[in-house]
Design an enzyme around this catalytic site. Sequence first.
Site, PDB file in Angstrom:
ATOM      1  N   HIS A 283     -11.033  -0.394   3.114  1.00 34.43           N
ATOM      2  CA  HIS A 283     -10.064   0.793   3.580  1.00 34.43           C
ATOM      3  C   HIS A 283     -10.173   2.049   2.838  1.00 34.43           C
ATOM      4  CE1 HIS A 283      -8.253  -0.359  -0.283  1.00 34.43           C
ATOM      5  NE2 HIS A 283      -7.484   1.082  -0.071  1.00 34.43           N
TER       6      HIS A 283
HETATM    7  C1  UD1 Z   1      -3.463   4.188   0.065  1.00 37.40           C
HETATM    8  C2  UD1 Z   1      -3.938   4.690  -1.542  1.00 37.40           C
HETATM    9  C3  UD1 Z   1      -4.833   3.825  -2.129  1.00 37.40           C
HETATM   10  C4  UD1 Z   1      -4.496   2.291  -1.931  1.00 37.40           C
HETATM   11  C5  UD1 Z   1      -4.050   2.057  -0.436  1.00 37.40           C
HETATM   12  C6  UD1 Z   1      -3.779   0.725  -0.178  1.00 37.40           C
HETATM   13  C7  UD1 Z   1      -3.845   7.219  -2.115  1.00 37.40           C
HETATM   14  C8  UD1 Z   1      -4.575   8.262  -2.297  1.00 37.40           C
HETATM   15  N1  UD1 Z   1      -4.340   5.879  -1.424  1.00 37.40           N
HETATM   16  O1  UD1 Z   1      -4.459   4.457   0.695  1.00 37.40           O
HETATM   17  O2  UD1 Z   1      -5.477   4.111  -3.193  1.00 37.40           O
HETATM   18  O3  UD1 Z   1      -5.754   1.230  -2.254  1.00 37.40           O
HETATM   19  O4  UD1 Z   1      -3.066   2.898  -0.196  1.00 37.40           O
HETATM   20  O5  UD1 Z   1      -3.410   0.484   0.930  1.00 37.40           O
HETATM   21  O6  UD1 Z   1      -2.623   6.967  -2.361  1.00 37.40           O
HETATM   22  N2  UD1 Z   1      -0.186   3.259   7.581  1.00 37.40           N
HETATM   23  C9  UD1 Z   1       0.552   2.486   8.427  1.00 37.40           C
HETATM   24  N3  UD1 Z   1       1.591   2.068   7.968  1.00 37.40           N
HETATM   25  C10 UD1 Z   1       1.745   2.008   6.730  1.00 37.40           C
HETATM   26  C11 UD1 Z   1       1.051   2.857   5.723  1.00 37.40           C
HETATM   27  C12 UD1 Z   1       0.097   3.461   6.296  1.00 37.40           C
HETATM   28  O7  UD1 Z   1       0.086   2.211   9.537  1.00 37.40           O
HETATM   29  O8  UD1 Z   1       2.749   1.202   6.132  1.00 37.40           O
HETATM   30  C13 UD1 Z   1      -1.354   3.871   8.091  1.00 37.40           C
HETATM   31  C14 UD1 Z   1      -1.185   5.380   8.713  1.00 37.40           C
HETATM   32  O9  UD1 Z   1      -1.995   5.795   9.686  1.00 37.40           O
HETATM   33  C15 UD1 Z   1      -1.970   6.156   7.671  1.00 37.40           C
HETATM   34  C16 UD1 Z   1      -2.948   5.322   6.808  1.00 37.40           C
HETATM   35  O10 UD1 Z   1      -2.503   3.688   7.060  1.00 37.40           O
HETATM   36  O11 UD1 Z   1      -2.171   7.415   7.879  1.00 37.40           O
HETATM   37  C17 UD1 Z   1      -3.338   5.547   5.605  1.00 37.40           C
HETATM   38  O12 UD1 Z   1      -2.254   5.439   4.590  1.00 37.40           O
HETATM   39  P1  UD1 Z   1      -2.451   6.350   3.323  1.00 37.40           P
HETATM   40  O13 UD1 Z   1      -1.019   5.878   2.448  1.00 37.40           O
HETATM   41  O14 UD1 Z   1      -2.487   7.679   3.578  1.00 37.40           O
HETATM   42  O15 UD1 Z   1      -3.309   5.860   2.473  1.00 37.40           O
HETATM   43  P2  UD1 Z   1      -4.366   4.357   2.212  1.00 37.40           P
HETATM   44  O16 UD1 Z   1      -5.466   4.362   2.975  1.00 37.40           O
HETATM   45  O17 UD1 Z   1      -3.524   3.210   2.637  1.00 37.40           O
END
Ligand code: UD1
Length: 392
Positions: free
Chosen positions: A213
């Site tokens: 991821h």
């Molecule tokens: C975040 C953390 C990363 C951690 C990861 C675990 C930061 C900088 N990054 O990255 O360190 O390893 O979480 O997963 O804080 N989304 C959903 N449902 C959710 C949450 C997110 O669909 O409940 C999707 C959305 O499209 C979102 C994308 O996932 O834009 C990324 O989520 P985000 O929290 O921005 O970063 P992660 O890549 O999950």
Amino acid sequence: MANLRIASMVGARPNFMKIAPIVHEIQRTPGIEHRLVHSGQHYDQQMSESFFDELRIPKPDVNLEVGSGSHAFQTAEVMKRFEAVVLEWKPDVVIVVGDVNSTLAAALVASKLGVAVAHVEAGLRSFDMSMPEEINRKLTDAISDLLFVTEQSGIQNLRKESVAEDKIFFVGNVMIDCLVEHRKIAAKSEILGRLGLQKDGSVPLAYGLLTLHRPSNVDDPEILRDILSTIAKVSEKMPVFFPVHPRSLERIRQFGLGRYLTEEKATTPTRGIVPLAPQGYLDFLCLMDHARLILTDSGGIQEESTILGVPCLTLRENTERPVTVEQGTNQIVGRDPKKILAAAERVLSAERRPVKAPELWDGHTAERIVKVLLEKFRPELLKSSSTETSRR
Ligand code: UD1
């Protein structure tokens, strides 16, 4: 004597298994009032809520409902909304865990309001400033008052950054507390049966487990394609199950790379990369525990596989958790297809090494953390509880 007031911040999936043991230890300790704040960075049932249920984390007292967005948006929104919570409730200390955007945002708020910050998992460094987590780690540590460290490298890193010795506490790894507590329960998971890997408690078939991821691995179409085509080769020998993070799923669709995955409906797969929905904690722990090989770009999985004794190939150029390579089962293989394939070959033909748990990864880290917090903020409480214990 006033109770010790602790506010804890969680936001994203890897935070939940770190806060669970701490919350449970706080609940067992008299004299502490606790508020759990969820930033809402992760909000899905699969990415958030299921962890609260399975790990018996109480419902958050406050949910800031920040949701997805750019790093600046997420960090700023958490700050704005968390500031009101701190001003209203006035905690003595704010606990932040790990290295996600919510971690840094909460630390900044508390520190600017003159509230002590305790950072759990301090001192880890990948020395790669292109990782958003590395920025979060360095900045959070720079403004924390108590730095709880998981491994010796963390102490060395903090010393090099001139952090005062009396702020550093080597306590071990709370994520491993959570694993130790749940491993037996996870063994009862039915996930292996559901995936056709085990019948009536028989020895499970050999399989690999993949997670991916990191922006550096999934946001560039060519890099993601190279990784998936390489893992597809590994999966010619045994199926590789891939619980797909929402971000990676979006990119695979966007870049048209679905051809590297097997049909979603496949039952009893014998080969290929098999996509799964993000898994809950117990099912995923069970999947890790029985895997022949783990391929990942996660930080936490490098640590968990070390304790489980399952070989782990880390698809990154560096690790902020060197003890997992020095003492554990982890190998840093980067993204070079040749390196990944050669390492997988070696691992699959080798005997498993006996598990050597890193120092203090023993399931008692949360106890040490809460004890330090009492010593710092309410030493009278420690004295009175030890008098009570000795009277009993
Ligand atoms: C975040 C953390 C990363 C951690 C990861 C675990 C930061 C900088 N990054 O990255 O360190 O390893 O979480 O997963 O804080 N989304 C959903 N449902 C959710 C949450 C997110 O669909 O409940 C999707 C959305 O499209 C979102 C994308 O996932 O834009 C990324 O989520 P985000 O929290 O921005 O970063 P992660 O890549 O999950």
